[in-house]
Scaffold this active site. Structure first.
Site, PDB file in Angstrom:
ATOM      1  N   TYR A   1      14.533 -20.862  92.005  1.00 40.86           N
ATOM      2  CA  TYR A   1      13.297 -20.129  91.731  1.00 40.86           C
ATOM      3  C   TYR A   1      12.472 -19.860  92.999  1.00 40.86           C
ATOM      4  O   TYR A   1      11.607 -18.998  92.996  1.00 40.86           O
ATOM      5  CB  TYR A   1      12.401 -20.897  90.742  1.00 40.86           C
ATOM      6  CG  TYR A   1      13.021 -21.184  89.400  1.00 40.86           C
ATOM      7  CD1 TYR A   1      14.219 -20.596  88.993  1.00 40.86           C
ATOM      8  CD2 TYR A   1      12.401 -22.064  88.517  1.00 40.86           C
ATOM      9  CE1 TYR A   1      14.777 -20.881  87.755  1.00 40.86           C
ATOM     10  CE2 TYR A   1      12.955 -22.345  87.269  1.00 40.86           C
ATOM     11  CZ  TYR A   1      14.138 -21.759  86.904  1.00 40.86           C
ATOM     12  OH  TYR A   1      14.690 -22.044  85.678  1.00 40.86           O
TER      13      TYR A   1
ATOM     14  N   HIS B   1      22.399 -26.579  87.417  1.00 39.53           N
ATOM     15  CA  HIS B   1      21.811 -25.347  86.873  1.00 39.53           C
ATOM     16  C   HIS B   1      22.809 -24.552  86.028  1.00 39.53           C
ATOM     17  O   HIS B   1      22.477 -24.068  84.944  1.00 39.53           O
ATOM     18  CB  HIS B   1      21.278 -24.484  88.022  1.00 39.53           C
ATOM     19  CG  HIS B   1      20.191 -23.553  87.632  1.00 39.53           C
ATOM     20  ND1 HIS B   1      19.244 -23.102  88.497  1.00 39.53           N
ATOM     21  CD2 HIS B   1      19.887 -22.973  86.440  1.00 39.53           C
ATOM     22  CE1 HIS B   1      18.406 -22.288  87.869  1.00 39.53           C
ATOM     23  NE2 HIS B   1      18.786 -22.186  86.614  1.00 39.53           N
TER      24      HIS B   1
END
Length: 265
Positions: free
Chosen positions: A41, A99
């Protein structure tokens, strides 16, 4: 030790720079105690700044981040986790996720490196994200420590019934990302009808439904109004008939399914 997760958390995907920092600060002020980010992010530093500036003690915050597919070799796991700790200005993570099960992910090598981080006190729990039951079975076969949570897309338009049942049997928590289906829960007749009965909106109904199923939604928000609306959804109680009405929605749409790294859903 079992840690009681809050019923709802703050997602930070696509939140950048000062907007991210301000959002996390405001969320903590409102009452959020679960904050979710990821190296991908690009906002861990801003999240860390907010946690440092806020008045909530670190031990009252459940902080989670994720390592991306290129950083899942044992050496990279150790190195990249230290980088996250530095950016987040913390000595430990409550939860570290894989992830996506792709790229450099190797069940035995990657998960062993995660288990070492637990032994070293750098992380408290091991998380996975976007894992199917088959992939979880493979992971559990090589692990000595438990999997704490699987973070997947989950909302009234992607109900994840088989996966949710599987996770319940394995005592793995389901954390719901995109719990508002990227805003697409607006206009869904069943959700609008329930919302009208409660004098609220379909976003709160969606979050309340997820919580009723034992999931932990982590909606992203930046404005104070949206942050409060999402947070207050945990106090909305749906009755059995309303939950059944959401369950009956026929749509099953996945809004996040990137090529190359997605598993075989």
């Amino acid at each position: 030790m079992t840690i009681k997760l809050p019923k709802i958390g703050l997602g930070t995907w696509q939140l950048k720079n000062k907007k991210c920092q301000d959002s996390v600060l405001k969320a903590l002020e409102i009452g959020y105690r679960l904050v979710d980010t990821a190296q991908m992010y690009g906002n861990e530093e801003q999240v860390g700044n907010a946690l440092s500036e806020g008045t909530v003690p670190r031990n009252e915050i459940f902080l989670a981040t994720k390592l991306f597919v290129n950083d899942l070799s044992p050496k990279k796991v150790a190195k990249k986790t230290l980088e996250s700790l530095s950016r987040l200005k913390t000595e430990y993570l409550d939860l570290l996720y894989i992830h996506w099960p792709a790229g450099k992910y190797n069940p035995k090598k990657t998960l062993s490196a995660f288990e070492t981080l637990v032994d070293e006190g750098k992380i408290k729990h091991i998380g996975i994200s976007n894992f199917t039951p088959k992939l979880i079975d493979e992971a559990l076969q090589v692990m000595k420590k438990p999997i704490f949570a699987n973070q997947v897309e989950n909302h009234p338009l992607l109900k994840q019934v088989p996966l949710r049942q599987y996770l319940k049997e394995k005592e793995i928590k389901l954390v719901s990302y995109s719990p508002l289906a990227r805003g697409n829960v607006r206009g869904v007749p069943e959700l609008e009808e329930i919302a009208k009965n409660h004098n609220t909106n379909p976003f709160q109904v969606s979050i309340a439904w997820e919580i009723s199923k034992g999931a932990i939604p982590i909606p992203k928000a930046s404005s104070e109004g949206h942050l409060r609306n999402n947070f207050d959804a945990q106090f909305l109680t749906l009755d059995a008939e309303e939950i059944q009405k959401v369950d009956s929605i026929q749509t099953e749409t996945r809004f996040l399914n990137p090529p190359f790294i997605r598993p075989k859903w």
